[in-house]
Motif scaffolding. Structure first.
Motif, PDB file in Angstrom:
ATOM      1  N   ALA A  25       0.674  -1.118  -0.034  1.00 10.07           N
ATOM      2  CA  ALA A  25       0.018  -0.047  -0.025  1.00 10.07           C
ATOM      3  C   ALA A  25       0.777   1.454   0.105  1.00 10.07           C
ATOM      4  N   GLU A  26       2.176   1.074   0.279  1.00  7.37           N
ATOM      5  CA  GLU A  26       2.897   2.452   0.256  1.00  7.37           C
ATOM      6  C   GLU A  26       2.922   3.466  -0.624  1.00  7.37           C
ATOM      7  N   PRO A  27       2.818   2.952  -1.911  1.00  7.83           N
ATOM      8  CA  PRO A  27       2.738   4.233  -2.873  1.00  7.83           C
ATOM      9  C   PRO A  27       1.476   4.833  -2.813  1.00  7.83           C
ATOM     10  N   ALA A  85      -4.852  -6.336   6.717  1.00  7.42           N
ATOM     11  CA  ALA A  85      -5.458  -6.401   5.167  1.00  7.42           C
ATOM     12  C   ALA A  85      -6.378  -5.384   4.823  1.00  7.42           C
ATOM     13  N   ALA A  86      -7.066  -4.909   5.851  1.00  6.98           N
ATOM     14  CA  ALA A  86      -8.262  -4.115   5.617  1.00  6.98           C
ATOM     15  C   ALA A  86      -7.675  -2.752   5.694  1.00  6.98           C
ATOM     16  N   MET A  87      -6.542  -2.440   6.452  1.00  8.01           N
ATOM     17  CA  MET A  87      -5.831  -1.172   6.480  1.00  8.01           C
ATOM     18  C   MET A  87      -5.156  -1.096   5.087  1.00  8.01           C
ATOM     19  N   CYS A  88      -4.420  -2.015   4.766  1.00  7.39           N
ATOM     20  CA  CYS A  88      -3.922  -2.040   3.299  1.00  7.39           C
ATOM     21  C   CYS A  88      -4.768  -1.762   2.171  1.00  7.39           C
ATOM     22  N   ALA A  89      -5.958  -2.130   2.081  1.00  2.18           N
ATOM     23  CA  ALA A  89      -7.138  -1.816   1.239  1.00  2.18           C
ATOM     24  C   ALA A  89      -7.532  -0.587   1.167  1.00  2.18           C
ATOM     25  N   GLU A  90      -7.584  -0.119   2.577  1.00  2.00           N
ATOM     26  CA  GLU A  90      -8.315   1.206   2.596  1.00  2.00           C
ATOM     27  C   GLU A  90      -7.251   2.299   2.103  1.00  2.00           C
ATOM     28  N   LEU A  91      -5.790   2.015   2.609  1.00  2.00           N
ATOM     29  CA  LEU A  91      -4.770   3.010   1.971  1.00  2.00           C
ATOM     30  C   LEU A  91      -4.934   3.328   0.530  1.00  2.00           C
ATOM     31  N   CYS A  92      -5.097   1.996  -0.319  1.00  5.67           N
ATOM     32  CA  CYS A  92      -4.834   1.979  -1.807  1.00  5.67           C
ATOM     33  C   CYS A  92      -6.038   2.879  -2.330  1.00  5.67           C
ATOM     34  N   ILE A  93      -7.343   2.591  -1.505  1.00  2.02           N
ATOM     35  CA  ILE A  93      -8.646   3.255  -1.938  1.00  2.02           C
ATOM     36  C   ILE A  93      -8.418   4.876  -1.607  1.00  2.02           C
ATOM     37  N   ARG A  94      -7.837   5.119  -0.581  1.00  3.96           N
ATOM     38  CA  ARG A  94      -7.547   6.638  -0.274  1.00  3.96           C
ATOM     39  C   ARG A  94      -6.757   7.202  -1.199  1.00  3.96           C
TER      40      ARG A  94
END
Length: 470
Positions: free
Chosen positions: A387-389, A440-449
């Motif tokens: 999710a970092e980028p 995994a939920a955090m990763c998905a949210e950061l991508c969407i944000r």
């Protein structure tokens, strides 16, 4: 060279793409180094507390989300003034900028005293509300009580630092913040342990410590922040070339001056409340998973800081540069700077994300010797690396919008992504997949944000950088 480029920006002279990148890098590097050093010191702090035991680390991890909530709100209070100062300096209105410094520091101090008092008042009950186990409640409560006393110091220090950065000076705040980190380590060592053994030139030196354990970590932070706050405000008020107090400055009425900073600060305070309260809810979801999960969650958040701190450093530079460009009436330049900062942040955090994936076991291993904590922390860090980028896009583009004077949009985007995506998904996945499901939920949210912020930046066009009427 940095000063010459800022002069070109303020005077309306053209700037090439190479000069824009150079100006961004010049302003970003000191801020990035300061934040990276800060996280490195948090590593050492966490390692100190972790050596006391997993329960000690879990006690701090339990209330850490609430400390972020309170400090984040104080950051928002100061940022309303910072954006205005950058725009006033860009428009050649130094007297108004210096007036905002005086009134801004006073307003932030009063507000943070009230907020810190509220934190102290709930310190006894907070660990119970968060679902902490009996073994960590007392330490968590005492830690939060002492930390609450440091909130006014943190608020004034951050506000003074961001005001200095708004003038284009990243070096002094960075140096002072690095100094604070080293002081924090030294004070923590003395306050946490009953004694310290130092080997100097073959001689064993024993220093008596306070032996406060978990509470000593908060006490050490308070002492370090007190020194930093004194140094930072002293530089701002008496040394800064652009913002120091001057006897011949015109005195502006307080109430009209507070109007625009408050207009900017209220959405940012809402944003920080949204993010901070979501982290509190996130901790509430993690805490029933057990001490190992709570400690791994806390250590992984600290470890990830090494990856996303460059994004915050670039975001600081973006807010200052775009604020000055808007103040100088150069919307096209501000737009170009926005894209330069966004791509730079995403590129750097793509690299740091790859490094985090590769070295996740070593990163967690520096913080804990518990094999279960290391295994859990490694797995969730590797999930987050992807999710970092996108995280970078969210951090830097939010800084771009703030520099342009639009603080409402980042607040709304963060509200939707946190409460409509992260928290429901984390609660749903926790029961089946444990701590891995939560991250995994955090990763998905950061991508969407990140995608949401990128879309708004693309659609913003030239008009989002137009100077608002004073």
């Amino acid at each position: 060279m940095k000063d010459n480029l800022l002069e070109r920006l303020q005077s309306g002279k053209p700037l090439s793409l190479k000069q824009l990148i150079l100006m961004t890098v010049n302003l970003s590097i000191p801020a990035i180094m300061a934040r990276m050093t800060s996280v490195a010191m948090q590593y050492i702090d966490a390692s100190m507390v972790g050596s006391v035991g997993s329960e000690a680390a879990a006690a701090i991890g339990l209330v850490s989300s609430t400390t972020w909530l309170l400090t984040g709100i104080t950051v928002a209070a100061g940022m309303g003034f910072t954006v205005q100062i950058a725009q006033r300096l860009g428009g050649g209105e130094g007297g108004k900028a210096r007036s905002l410094v005086r009134h801004g520091l006073a307003a932030v101090l009063i507000f943070s005293l009230v907020l810190g008092g509220g934190g102290a008042a709930i310190s006894g009950s907070l660990p119970l509300w968060l679902g902490g186990s009996e073994g960590i409640i007392r330490d968590a409560s005492l830690y939060f009580l002492i930390f609450s006393a440091a909130i006014p110091l943190f608020a004034v220090n951050f506000t003074a630092s961001s005001m200095i950065q708004a003038s284009g000076n990243m070096k002094i705040p960075s140096v002072l913040n690095i100094m604070t980190c080293f002081l924090d380590v030294a004070f923590n060592a003395v306050m946490i342990f009953p004694q310290l053994q130092i080997n100097m030139a073959g001689q064993q030196l024993v220093i008596k410590g306070a032996g406060m354990g978990v509470a000593g970590a908060a006490a050490g932070t308070l002492l370090a922040m007190a020194v930093s706050c004194l140094a930072m405000t002293g530089y701002l008020l008496f040394v800064s070339e652009d913002l120091k107090l001057r006897k011949d400055d015109r005195k502006y009425p307080i109430i009209p001056e507070l109007k625009e900073p408050l207009r900017l600060a209220v959405p940012m305070a809402f944003e920080e409340f949204v993010i901070g309260s979501a982290y509190v809810a996130f901790t509430r979801i993690v805490s029933p998973l057990g001490t190992v999960a709570l400690a791994a969650n806390s250590f992984a958040i600290t470890a990830e800081g090494l990856c996303y701190m460059p994004g915050y450093g670039i975001a600081n530079a973006a807010s200052a540069l775009i604020g000055q460009s808007v103040g100088a009436g150069r919307p096209d330049l501000a737009r170009r700077l926005g894209w330069v900062n966004a791509f730079l942040g995403m590129g750097i955090m793509m690299i740091t994300g790859a490094l985090m994936y590769a070295f996740a076991p070593e990163m967690i291993g520096l913080l804990s010797q518990d094999p279960e904590v290391i295994a859990a922390g490694t797995s969730i860090l590797r999930i987050e690396a992807f999710a970092e980028p996108f995280f970078a896009a969210g951090i830097v583009i939010a800084g771009i919008f703030r520099g342009a004077g639009n603080t409402l949009l980042p607040s709304l985007v963060n509200f939707v992504s946190m409460w409509a995506v992260r928290i429901p998904a984390a609660a749903l996945l926790a029961s089946s997949y444990g701590i891995k499901g939560v991250w995994a939920a955090m990763c998905a949210e950061l991508c969407i944000r990140g995608i949401m912020f990128a879309v708004f930046l693309i659609r913003g066009g030239r008009t989002m950088y137009m100077k608002k009427a004073a």
